[in-house]
Design a protein around this motif. Structure first.
Motif, short mmCIF file in Angstrom:
data_model
loop_
_atom_site.label_atom_id
_atom_site.label_comp_id
_atom_site.label_asym_id
_atom_site.label_seq_id
_atom_site.Cartn_x
_atom_site.Cartn_y
_atom_site.Cartn_z
N UNK A 171 0.86 -1.17 0.00
CA UNK A 171 0.00 0.00 0.00
C UNK A 171 0.90 1.23 0.00
N UNK A 172 0.50 2.21 -0.75
CA UNK A 172 1.34 3.40 -0.85
C UNK A 172 1.52 4.05 0.52
N UNK A 173 0.47 4.01 1.34
CA UNK A 173 0.55 4.62 2.66
C UNK A 173 1.66 4.02 3.51
N UNK A 174 2.03 2.76 3.24
CA UNK A 174 3.09 2.11 4.00
C UNK A 174 4.47 2.69 3.69
N UNK A 175 4.56 3.51 2.63
CA UNK A 175 5.85 4.02 2.18
C UNK A 175 5.98 5.53 2.41
N UNK A 176 5.11 6.09 3.23
CA UNK A 176 5.12 7.54 3.42
C UNK A 176 6.42 8.04 4.04
N UNK A 177 7.11 7.22 4.83
CA UNK A 177 8.34 7.66 5.51
C UNK A 177 9.60 7.28 4.74
N UNK A 178 9.44 6.68 3.56
CA UNK A 178 10.60 6.23 2.79
C UNK A 178 11.24 7.37 2.02
N UNK A 179 12.52 7.18 1.69
CA UNK A 179 13.16 8.06 0.72
C UNK A 179 12.81 7.53 -0.67
N UNK A 180 12.48 8.46 -1.58
CA UNK A 180 12.07 8.07 -2.92
C UNK A 180 13.13 8.44 -3.95
N UNK A 181 13.17 7.65 -5.00
CA UNK A 181 14.02 7.93 -6.16
C UNK A 181 13.07 8.20 -7.32
N UNK A 217 -2.79 9.87 -1.43
CA UNK A 217 -2.67 9.00 -0.26
C UNK A 217 -2.41 9.80 1.02
N UNK A 218 -2.33 11.13 0.90
CA UNK A 218 -2.22 11.97 2.08
C UNK A 218 -0.83 12.34 2.52
N UNK A 219 0.16 12.23 1.61
CA UNK A 219 1.51 12.64 2.00
C UNK A 219 2.29 13.11 0.78
N UNK A 220 3.38 13.82 1.04
CA UNK A 220 4.29 14.26 -0.02
C UNK A 220 5.52 13.36 0.00
N UNK A 221 5.94 12.81 -1.13
CA UNK A 221 7.10 11.91 -1.13
C UNK A 221 8.39 12.66 -0.82
N UNK A 222 9.25 12.02 -0.02
CA UNK A 222 10.56 12.61 0.29
C UNK A 222 11.53 12.15 -0.79
N UNK A 223 11.65 12.96 -1.85
CA UNK A 223 12.49 12.58 -2.99
C UNK A 223 13.94 12.93 -2.69
N UNK A 224 14.76 11.89 -2.58
CA UNK A 224 16.17 12.09 -2.24
C UNK A 224 17.08 12.09 -3.46
#
Length: 305
Positions: A187-197, A216-223
């Protein structure tokens, strides 16, 4: 009467922004370019450039002439080549644009089919993102192009184009193999705290990821960002982040796991486009070759349109 040589010079000056740069591209001296522009201004009866000490600024008339003139020159170049091909006994020329993942998975097999069936045809290939190749199709610099559109980033096609769907790709969430999400449908919500590429900021892929996460209610942390999916997947394999990858760009790498989202999968849609008015006789052969190859490309996470 307007001189087509002067028109080509004007188009290059507008494109490059200076007489000197246009001269280098055309193989002239700066003085020759200046003289040609002056002759063109006399022919049309209007000043086309504001000349300053170290630069020139195109007037609105120059911009209009360059925009329309580029189309005319492309048509003239195509006609000139067709005449030469007729004299030399060739069957013609086909100019194709494509994007990187289609270049790897679809285009080589289509080109192999075309070169086998049309051994005397001249086929050229250019690679770029859809936003870059579409204008070239419209001006006639390319005969056709493979392009894509994401579910969350829809495109509107200019009415001058014929658009033929080729295939649909599922977007896959890619995580390191030791990631908890690799053990089940994610589920996308499970990845809200991940660093994204992600791909480069402003691209359709990056926009799709941002919109998907927003829903899904969050902004991705694009690293990290890269438009090369091999680089993206290598970063995932190294354990530095997770990514959203289209199926054509996916290769199973050791240390990674990829899967569609748990709920309704998102897709990227691949099309081939060409100007409806384009009379190149090789267009039909090219579109048919692409359709046949795409039929054989259907498989895991790739489906008919």
């Amino acid at each position: 009467m307007l001189n087509p040589v002067h028109l080509r010079t004007l188009v290059e000056v507008v494109k490059t922004g200076s007489f000197a740069a246009a001269a280098r591209r055309l193989g002239y001296t700066s003085s020759a370019v200046s003289q040609q522009i002056s002759a063109f201004e006399r022919a049309v009866g209007v000043t086309l450039f504001e000349r300053e000490a170290h630069s020139v600024r195109p007037a609105s008339a120059a911009l209009m002439i360059a925009d329309r003139g580029a189309e005319l020159l492309a048509a003239f170049d195509g006609f000139e080549h067709e005449v030469k091909a007729m004299v030399q006994g060739l069957r013609g020329r086909l100019r194709i644009g494509t994007f990187p993942t289609a270049s790897a998975r679809v285009v080589p097999k289509a080109l192999a089919r075309l070169t086998r069936d049309l051994p005397d045809a001249e086929i050229r290939l250019d690679e770029a993102e859809p936003d870059d190749v579409l204008p070239l199709v419209l001006t006639g610099e390319l005969d056709l192009a493979l392009v894509y559109a994401y579910d969350l980033v829809p495109r509107t096609w200019p009415e001058e184009l014929t658009v033929v769907p080729l295939l649909d790709e599922t977007l896959l969430v890619m995580v390191p193999s030791g990631h908890p999400a690799a053990k089940s449908n994610v589920r996308l919500e499970d990845l809200r705290d991940e660093r994204w590429i992600a791909s480069r900021d402003g691209t359709s892929g990056a926009t799709c990821l941002t919109r998907l996460c927003a829903a899904a209610g969050f902004a991705p942390k694009i690293a990290f960002r890269s438009n090369d999916y091999e680089v993206v997947q290598s970063l995932v394999a190294a354990g530095v982040g997770v990514a959203l990858v289209p199926a054509l760009g996916y290769k199973a790498l050791p240390g990674t796991h990829a899967m569609p989202l748990r709920h309704k999968p998102l897709r990227r849609h691949v099309h081939v486009v060409h100007r409806t008015a384009n009379t190149n006789p090789l267009l039909c052969d090219a579109v048919n070759a692409l359709l046949q190859v795409c039929e054989r490309t259907v498989g895991d996470h790739v489906s008919p349109p």
